[in-house]
Design an enzyme around this catalytic site. Structure first.
Site, short mmCIF file in Angstrom:
data_model
loop_
_atom_site.label_atom_id
_atom_site.label_comp_id
_atom_site.label_asym_id
_atom_site.label_seq_id
_atom_site.Cartn_x
_atom_site.Cartn_y
_atom_site.Cartn_z
N ASP A 327 1.07 -0.69 -0.06
CA ASP A 327 0.35 -0.40 -0.06
C ASP A 327 1.02 1.07 -0.25
O ASP A 327 2.65 1.31 0.41
CB ASP A 327 -0.77 0.25 1.10
CG ASP A 327 -2.20 0.94 1.32
OD1 ASP A 327 -1.58 1.63 0.02
OD2 ASP A 327 -3.08 1.05 2.13
N ASP A 583 -0.68 -4.24 6.66
CA ASP A 583 -1.00 -4.13 7.88
C ASP A 583 -2.56 -3.92 8.94
O ASP A 583 -2.62 -3.95 9.51
CB ASP A 583 -0.12 -3.48 8.33
CG ASP A 583 -0.63 -1.79 8.36
OD1 ASP A 583 -1.60 -1.72 7.35
OD2 ASP A 583 0.08 -0.85 8.28
N ASP A 587 -6.21 -6.85 4.30
CA ASP A 587 -4.66 -7.45 3.69
C ASP A 587 -4.51 -9.43 4.19
O ASP A 587 -3.19 -9.38 3.47
CB ASP A 587 -3.27 -6.25 4.11
CG ASP A 587 -3.21 -5.46 3.94
OD1 ASP A 587 -3.51 -4.66 2.66
OD2 ASP A 587 -3.17 -4.24 4.00
N ASN A 651 35.75 -37.57 -3.67
CA ASN A 651 35.61 -38.95 -2.81
C ASN A 651 35.55 -40.11 -3.09
O ASN A 651 35.95 -41.24 -2.64
CB ASN A 651 35.80 -38.22 -1.06
CG ASN A 651 36.64 -37.12 -1.21
OD1 ASN A 651 37.34 -37.25 -1.04
ND2 ASN A 651 36.38 -36.81 -0.10
N ASN A 676 35.23 -37.24 8.14
CA ASN A 676 34.19 -36.54 8.20
C ASN A 676 34.11 -35.06 9.20
O ASN A 676 33.45 -34.59 8.52
CB ASN A 676 32.64 -37.19 7.57
CG ASN A 676 31.52 -37.14 7.12
OD1 ASN A 676 31.77 -36.15 5.47
ND2 ASN A 676 30.27 -37.52 7.43
N ASP A 680 33.58 -31.57 9.35
CA ASP A 680 31.98 -31.01 9.47
C ASP A 680 32.04 -29.16 10.46
O ASP A 680 31.44 -28.68 10.52
CB ASP A 680 31.20 -31.70 9.93
CG ASP A 680 30.08 -32.32 9.36
OD1 ASP A 680 30.24 -31.88 8.21
OD2 ASP A 680 29.94 -34.08 9.23
#
Length: 844
Positions: A327, A583, A587, A651, A676, A680
């Site tokens: 708006d 708002d 709406d 891999n 692994n 990580d």
């Protein structure tokens, strides 16, 4: 405090009000605080809170691959491989606990943010109006409803004034339903006396008593079911597609590795453990944690920028936004409405018209709006006049009427709406037929509208004996005059729109004001006003025609709530990712269907409930900042996905080749899992990484073609270096199995960290500085890798310290890997066709 559970009883809906209040042990003035405290119970539908810790913990270990690996490890331990089995289980446990801690923190953060935008219920306690959370309501509470409120429980009306309730979210009925406390005793009348949990008030007011709350309400169990279901968003859909793609790759490679090892007559259990560990190795098992951490960090950063995230995946949606609908009030204009003048029908300033308008605005008890606030600010003194009755505003009538203690019935509202209810007009001291002044009044309205004023009409009639009024009384009115209100365009609106365009987000103005006002504001803000579509125009268009018009139209005027919804859906049909900023009560429908609904924290409860994001400052620059943060968060999530699966894919391909050309398993299961786990740590830190400016410039989304292309291309680059390492280690260093595994372990760790730092950007990595946390985490893992590879610590996973020649080889190959990746990126930057495989931007 003892919880009270009241079963649903049909007679509560039908018995006389006096008997009902007695049955509930309450009064029209509500409960006392002591009574409420004795009856309190938590509402399971509304209050979810931080989830219990144990389901979250269990979820970290229910991956099929992890379960199979754990079972196979248990079998291996039963056959005597206890140490290896314990090490593998420790790795699985460490990885799961890391994900649990991160998701737990993110959940706590989201609960804190959501607490800032919780809706409240207005109730009478101790005879006073107070605000409470919906979950703190109890049977017998007396609730006050007004336009914009969410109905917080199943209520029976005690008093009502022109109450319209939207039950679409629970019944699917799109039209508001009229409710009345004094309805007859028929089935329809009983339904009219009930306001159900989860519906919303469109207009009018009511006082009602709580019968049931939470899951005991008529639709409570349905709402709880809906709330507990995993509704798949676009973000989750793409995550699922990614998971399916990855699963197919994993299954093929794991089966291939297992068959190769079996055909080479290697031990079955060892081969099975190796193949499964390989599958876990390619799986980005930290992806859920990475996603949650990235999105929660993004949510915290957005909160610092006055944007509160109600659901985490909305961050991806706001980053993908291509058009924002809003708006004009508070975005293109200052958001402070001012009454410029009150005019009689001859165009002169009129104190009488101002007084009538002030009485209408000051006495009305509906949802407060900026227009009434502006009128009351101009004329706050009502001279002791009291309100007798009221016909509240609604979006169909677009007018509001009050009956005063002086017997005046005063109507104020949209020009045409009020004009159509008038039969005469006041000209000076005379009342004349409306037809004699209609052309003059219409010209006055047009002239004011073209100047950018919001024009309201004021009318009245005398009802000296009336004590109640209804819509039927809004007839034969005397037109008194016009009100000219303005909300000037902001000096910064044009710059804010330019800011959005800089990040490739278009803007559409959707307003209930007439075309003249919308055009004036839009032109000042720099929007295209070559074609303006009005609500009347939209009524003449079917959905495909509206979508076709929406390709070029950027200003929509005089639209109602359902037309706003149609506009948003039309833009979505054009493959726009649509944001909607609103708002108000009108709406809510558009907010629900938008890809990302954005409400203002000062807006109506129904708007905040429908929205995915809530902003504390209704400002386009705030939204632009939120879009950039959304793209930054999503970019970091995509970095982890692309880098991890390309490195892991490389891999796996290398290990498949190694299974063929080597007479032994190239890495033990425990070594794969340790590798692994070590990689990580820095991967989690990527959630805090810096993002190159160009990655924030365009909307981005999941792109399976891009991810697949990135995985294969850079996975092959990784495999080339792995195979080179195999050849050198076996033919020139003559490494035995233990030295081979030790060397390749360190090389694999280094190459994964290199991939993280080099492939995190499409630029040359020397021109894109990583975030501090990512840099520190990577250096720490390098130190840990050297500790494992150069000392006796590696003996825990059957590794030996690397000799000098092996270490030099690892370092040389790592340097070569950096250069190869940089060279590949350079080629891609110059080859548009290939760049499509590593670019996740939304196509123009």
């Amino acid at each position: 405090m003892q919880a009270v559970v009241m079963a649903v009883r049909i007679d509560l809906w039908t018995m006389p009000v006096a008997q009902l209040l007695t049955e509930l042990d309450t009064t029209r003035s509500g409960l006392s605080s002591a009574q409420a405290a004795a009856r309190v119970r938590r509402n399971a539908v509304e209050r979810r809170g931080v989830p219990s810790w144990w389901p979250l913990l269990v979820r970290q270990f229910v991956s099929p691959m992890v379960i199979v690996l754990a079972v196979a490890t248990a079998i291996s331990m039963a056959l005597g491989n206890v140490i290896d089995g314990v090490i593998i289980l420790v790795m699985i446990l460490a990885s799961g606990l890391l994900g649990f801690v991160q998701e737990r923190r993110a959940s706590a953060l989201m609960e804190t943010l959501l607490a800032r935008v919780r809706v409240h219920a207005d109730v009478l306690r101790d005879g006073r109006e107070v605000e409470v959370l919906p979950e703190d309501l109890v049977p017998g509470d007396v609730v006050l409803l007004k336009a914009g409120d969410i109905v917080p429980a199943d209520l029976r009306l005690l008093e009502s004034t022109t109450l319209l309730v939207d039950e679409s979210s629970i019944t699917g009925e799109s039209n508001p339903v009229e409710k009345a406390a004094d309805a007859d005793g028929s089935t329809d009348g009983l339904l009219a006396q009930a306001a159900y949990y989860g519906s919303s008030v469109v207009s009018g007011r009511a006082t009602a008593v709580v019968l049931t709350t939470g899951t005991e309400t008529k639709f409570g169990s349905l709402i709880a079911h809906i709330g507990s279901k995993e509704v798949e968003t676009r973000f989750e859909h793409e995550m699922t597609a990614f998971g399916l793609m990855l699963t197919r790759v994993i299954m093929l490679l794991v089966i291939a590795v297992l068959l190769i090892n079996v055909l080479l007559h290697r031990p079955l259990i060892d081969s099975m453990l190796f193949a499964l560990a390989l599958g876990v190795g390619i799986t980005p098992e930290m992806l859920p944690a990475i996603v949650v951490v990235s999105l929660s960090i993004g949510a915290r950063m957005m909160a610092a920028k006055s944007v509160l995230v109600k659901r985490l995946d909305a961050i991806e949606d706001i980053g993908a936004m291509t058009i924002l609908c809003c708006d004009k009030t508070g975005t293109l204009t200052r958001g402070v409405v001012e009454l410029d003048r009150a005019l009689d029908l001859e165009g002169n300033e009129s104190e009488q018209v101002l007084l009538l308008a002030a009485l209408n605005a000051g006495l009305q008890q509906d949802y407060p709006n900026p227009l009434d606030v502006a009128i009351s600010r101009r004329h706050p003194d009502l001279g002791g006049v009291q309100l007798v009755a009221e016909v509240p505003y609604d979006f169909r009538r677009r007018r509001l009427s009050v009956l005063t203690s002086t017997g005046d019935f005063i109507c104020k509202g949209a020009f045409e709406s009020v004009l159509n209810q008038c039969g005469s007009a006041r000209r000076g001291a005379d009342v004349v037929p409306l037809a004699t002044v209609r052309a003059t009044v219409q010209h006055q309205f047009d002239e004011l509208s073209e100047q950018g004023f919001r024009v309201l009409a004021v009318a009245s009639r005398a009802l000296p004996a009336a004590r109640t009024v209804a819509v039927a009384d809004e007839v034969d009115l005397v037109l008194e005059g016009l009100l000219a209100l303005q909300d000037p365009a902001t000096d910064t609106a044009r710059n804010a729109i330019a800011h959005l365009r800089d990040i490739n987000v278009d803007l559409a103005l959707i307003t209930g004001d007439n075309a003249a006002i919308a055009t004036a504001v839009a032109r000042t803000a720099g929007l295209d006003t070559s074609r303006v579509l009005t609500g009347a125009d939209i009524e003449q268009l079917d959905d495909p025609a509206l979508a076709d018009a929406a390709r070029t139209v950027r200003v929509y005027a005089a639209v109602d709530p359902l037309q706003k919804e149609r506009i948003v859906l039309a833009l979505k049909r054009l493959d726009h990712a649509v944001g909607f900023l609103g708002d108000g009560i009108n709406d809510a429908a558009a907010l629900r269907v938008a890809d990302v609904g954005i409400a203002v924290d000062t807006g109506a409860d129904v708007a905040k409930q429908a929205a995915a994001l809530v902003i504390l400052d209704k400002n386009l620059d705030v939204i632009a900042d939120g879009i950039r943060l959304g793209r930054r968060t999503f970019a970091n999530t995509l970095k982890y996905v692309r880098i991890t699966i390309s490195a892991n894919f490389g891999n796996m391909v290398s290990l498949v080749l190694a299974s063929v050309i080597l007479p032994f398993i190239p890495l033990l299961p425990a070594q794969i899992l340790l590798l692994n786990l070590l990689s990580d740590g820095p991967a989690l830190a990527i959630a805090t990484d810096r993002v190159d400016p160009e990655q924030e410039q365009s909307p981005r989304t999941w792109n399976m073609r891009s991810i697949r292309g990135f995985m294969v291309l850079f996975g092959i680059v990784s495999s080339v270096f792995d195979v080179t390492a195999f050849v050198v280690l076996r033919n020139y260093i003559h490494a035995d199995p233990e030295l081979f595994r030790s060397s390749w372990f360190v090389l694999s760790l280094f190459t994964e960290l290199i991939a993280l730092l080099v492939l995190r950007t499409n630029r040359s990595s020397f021109r894109s500085r990583p975030g501090r946390v990512l840099t520190e985490a990577s250096l720490l893992m390098v130190a840990v890798g050297l500790l494992v590879g150069l000392t006796d610590v590696g003996a825990l996973v059957q590794m030996q310290p690397l000799p000098t020649d092996a270490l030099v080889l690892v370092l040389v190959l790592s340097l070569g890997y950096i250069l190869a990746n940089e060279a590949t990126k350079a080629v891609l930057r110059r080859t548009k066709r290939m760049a499509a495989y590593v670019d996740e931007r939304i196509p123009a």
